[in-house]
Design an enzyme around this catalytic site. Sequence first.
Site, PDB file in Angstrom:
ATOM      1  CE  LYS A   1       2.354 -17.842  -0.176  1.00 48.04           C
ATOM      2  NZ  LYS A   1       1.343 -18.746  -0.328  1.00 48.04           N
TER       3      LYS A   1
ATOM      4  CG  ASP B   1      -7.832  -4.486   2.204  1.00 50.44           C
ATOM      5  OD1 ASP B   1      -9.231  -4.732   2.978  1.00 50.44           O
ATOM      6  OD2 ASP B   1      -7.142  -4.360   0.767  1.00 50.44           O
TER       7      ASP B   1
ATOM      8  CG  ASP C   1      -1.385 -20.192   1.793  1.00 51.69           C
ATOM      9  OD1 ASP C   1      -0.943 -19.898   2.242  1.00 51.69           O
ATOM     10  OD2 ASP C   1      -0.718 -20.477   0.146  1.00 51.69           O
TER      11      ASP C   1
ATOM     12  CE1 TYR D   1      -3.128  -3.481   1.208  1.00 48.98           C
ATOM     13  CE2 TYR D   1      -4.700  -0.935   1.315  1.00 48.98           C
ATOM     14  CZ  TYR D   1      -4.140  -2.407   1.044  1.00 48.98           C
ATOM     15  OH  TYR D   1      -6.166  -3.741   0.399  1.00 48.98           O
TER      16      TYR D   1
HETATM   17 MG    MG Z   1     -10.757  -3.546   2.399  1.00 49.56          MG
END
Ligand code: MG
Length: 331
Positions: free
Chosen positions: A170, A227, A203, A123
């Site tokens: 990850k 998110d 995952d 981001y």
């Molecule tokens: Mg969102």
Amino acid sequence: MMYKVVLIPGDGIGPEVAEATQRIVEAAGVKIDWIVEEAGAHVLEATGKLVPQSVYDAIERYGVALKGPITTPVGTGFKSINVALRQKYNLFANVRPVKSYPGIGRYSDVDLVIFRENTEDLYAGLENRISPDEVHGIKVITRQASQRIAQEAFTYARQMGRKKVCAVHKANIMKQADGLFLEAVREVAADYQDIDYSEVIVDNMCMQLVMYPEKYDVIVTENLYGDILSDLAAGLVGGLGLVPGANIGDDCAIFEAVHGSAPDIAGHGIANPTALTLSAAMMLDYLGEKESAQRIRKAIWEVLEKKESLTLDLGGAANTQTFTEVVIHAL
Ligand code: MG
Ligand code: NAI
């Protein structure tokens, strides 16, 4: 005590759920002087700016804001204003409690809190067009921001009497970036021997949450995973209409629901205001109005439990206004 709070109604269903929330907060007896500031796609059309300067001025002046969703144009030059606000005011912690309500959603025993790092990761907005056919998106992870979100998660866990913190990552693939994130979280975890610390790869975490959501308590993770996991977790308990959030920094805080502007239902008066209202309850906690916050949560709990006035997203027939009135009555 009269509080001054910036209110950004936002786009789509934003103004509808913001009005409902204002009414519920008022009914709870908290006196707030709302400084209403317009931002979003509708302002962009009128002024050429997603966020007018006055919004920034107000946030800087008052330090606390309740914010509706803002539509972010996909794929064009405009940076998400949500991301811009979080970075500008260093709102490093995005806190999202996800909880089951009786008889609503697919699970009855979900009670988790997601702590999402809010200022970096993919981001950061660092995308380079190497050639017409190649883009490099840069993932930024710093020890400082990772430690800070971990510190926030562990402090909260201890304060609230929660038992477990799980870091989601990850690092098997992003050995350096997620490796550094984990290293930073482990350092913090070492100071909290009373809290059970674990790590799960993202995952796998998606599957774990769908199959055994009751096993998880506090989750600490990077920006993008947080998110995605937030929406997934919302889906476990009845959807985005229910899940609140807070963006917390050292000097200011912006409270907003997890959901977006919901263009598919905007303007119909049927949006569920619960998510924004519970975000306002988190704001009241932040302001020190814990008793009013608790009363609002209790009223919503009662209304959802009775199931007579559920909004459409929860399978009911109530609209935003009738739901709001029932909550006010419960208060
Ligand atoms: Mg969102
Ligand atoms: P969304 O969260 O707006 O909607 C997803 C689905 O959930 C839709 O079917 C919607 O009707 C439903 N939903 C969401 N909130 C609801 C509520 N309160 N009551 C009943 N149903 C509700 O996600 P979407 O469609 O991907 O995004 C729409 C726009 O919102 C995009 O421009 C996106 O960038 C923006 N967005 C803004 C956010 C923010 O300002 N914090 C956060 C997420 C998305």
